[in-house]
Design a protein around this motif. Structure first.
Motif, mmCIF file in Angstrom:
data_model
loop_
_atom_site.group_PDB
_atom_site.id
_atom_site.type_symbol
_atom_site.label_atom_id
_atom_site.label_comp_id
_atom_site.label_asym_id
_atom_site.label_seq_id
_atom_site.Cartn_x
_atom_site.Cartn_y
_atom_site.Cartn_z
ATOM 1 N N VAL A 72 44.006 -13.528 -15.132
ATOM 2 C CA VAL A 72 43.089 -14.170 -13.518
ATOM 3 C C VAL A 72 43.184 -15.077 -13.669
ATOM 4 O O VAL A 72 41.928 -15.308 -14.384
ATOM 5 C CB VAL A 72 42.274 -12.248 -13.342
ATOM 6 C CG1 VAL A 72 42.048 -12.381 -12.210
ATOM 7 C CG2 VAL A 72 43.163 -11.577 -14.209
ATOM 8 N N SER A 120 50.066 -9.637 -18.016
ATOM 9 C CA SER A 120 50.049 -9.647 -16.691
ATOM 10 C C SER A 120 49.435 -10.586 -16.343
ATOM 11 O O SER A 120 48.782 -11.146 -16.886
ATOM 12 C CB SER A 120 49.704 -8.549 -16.282
ATOM 13 O OG SER A 120 49.406 -8.813 -14.658
ATOM 14 N N ILE A 122 47.624 -12.705 -12.792
ATOM 15 C CA ILE A 122 47.636 -12.498 -11.757
ATOM 16 C C ILE A 122 46.871 -13.771 -11.322
ATOM 17 O O ILE A 122 45.935 -14.527 -11.747
ATOM 18 C CB ILE A 122 46.236 -11.605 -11.445
ATOM 19 C CG1 ILE A 122 47.170 -10.471 -11.968
ATOM 20 C CG2 ILE A 122 46.096 -11.267 -10.319
ATOM 21 C CD1 ILE A 122 45.781 -8.880 -12.228
ATOM 22 N N ALA A 212 44.120 -5.876 -8.395
ATOM 23 C CA ALA A 212 44.431 -6.533 -9.605
ATOM 24 C C ALA A 212 43.658 -5.301 -10.554
ATOM 25 O O ALA A 212 44.772 -5.456 -11.863
ATOM 26 C CB ALA A 212 42.884 -7.918 -9.556
ATOM 27 N N LEU A 215 47.238 -4.251 -10.536
ATOM 28 C CA LEU A 215 48.498 -5.415 -11.239
ATOM 29 C C LEU A 215 48.480 -5.439 -12.763
ATOM 30 O O LEU A 215 49.344 -5.988 -13.133
ATOM 31 C CB LEU A 215 48.844 -6.793 -9.904
ATOM 32 C CG LEU A 215 48.754 -6.540 -8.953
ATOM 33 C CD1 LEU A 215 48.430 -8.191 -8.106
ATOM 34 C CD2 LEU A 215 50.235 -6.161 -8.722
#
Length: 237
Positions: A72, A120, A122, A212, A215
């Motif tokens: 993130v 993932s 973000i 978040a 995702l």
């Protein structure tokens, strides 16, 4: 739906304050092992615009923990000023702190995200990437966040063959310690924001964290290259 991020390793930049702190806390509640990164008051301290420091940081994380499942990129900094007042130095500082601060951690984490097989990333753009807010001298910030949108689409393409999904969240005005200072200095700002919002509320970091979580989770396995606006409808007019 409890522990939607169980057994996932998440690195959250900008984790000491604001949206990054809210995301880190929410991820921990959902079962992720979170490594918070910031200049200070975090699990790991790092200047995320320093190439060598970022490379060393992610090498250390990988050595200690192995594959990275979630990255993130919440860290950011911007200098606000009107075009006639904004210095070139502040313009460059803002772009470095909006773009380099995403590029360098993502590049350093990339081989470890590939090792995950279903990772993932973000990133954070902004409602300011889509529209100007009357009364807000955000030229450099708008340019930086527009760049994050473009970077994310490209990274989604590059990451897809390796099981790496890359998406953005575009927050509207979110109440943090930093934005509360702006509200205190300019009481009219709140009314300007609310006038633009369909939902007549100011957002909180938790509002962003819920997006978040989704995702970052396997629930969003078919989502990449997307941007999710969490802005009270400000960009939907």
């Amino acid at each position: 739906m409890a522990e939607r991020l169980a057994n996932k390793l998440a690195v959250v930049t900008g984790a000491a304050h604001g949206i990054g702190a809210g995301v880190a806390q929410a991820f921990r509640r959902e079962g992720a092992h979170v490594i918070g990164v910031d200049l200070d008051h975090a699990d790991m301290a790092c200047d995320l615009t320093d190439e060598a420091a970022v490379e060393a940081l992610f090498a250390r994380i990988a050595e200690q923990h192995g594959a990275i499942d979630i990255l993130v990129n919440a860290a950011a900094f911007a200098v606000f000023g009107w075009i006639e007042e904004l210095s070139y130095a502040d313009w460059k500082k803002t772009l470095a702190s909006e773009l380099d601060i995403v590029f360098l951690p993502t590049r350093a984490a990339w081989p470890h995200l590939k090792s995950s097989g279903r990772a993932s990333v973000i990133n954070f753009a902004s409602a300011n990437a889509y529209h100007a807010l009357e009364g807000s001298p955000a030229l450099a910030h708008c340019a930086g966040k527009g760049g994050v949108l473009a970077m994310t689409r490209q990274l989604a393409m590059e990451g897809a063959p390796h099981g790496i999904r890359v998406n953005t969240i575009s927050p509207g005005f979110i109440r943090t310690a930093a934005t509360d200072r702006h509200l205190a200095l300019d009481p009219a700002l709140k009314e300007q924001v609310l006038a633009k919002n369909m939902v007549k509320l100011l957002g909180e970091p938790a509002d962003i964290a819920f997006g978040a979580i989704w995702l970052a989770s396997d629930e969003a396995r078919y989502v990449t290259g997307a941007d999710i606006s969490i802005d009270g409808g400000a960009t939907a007019w």
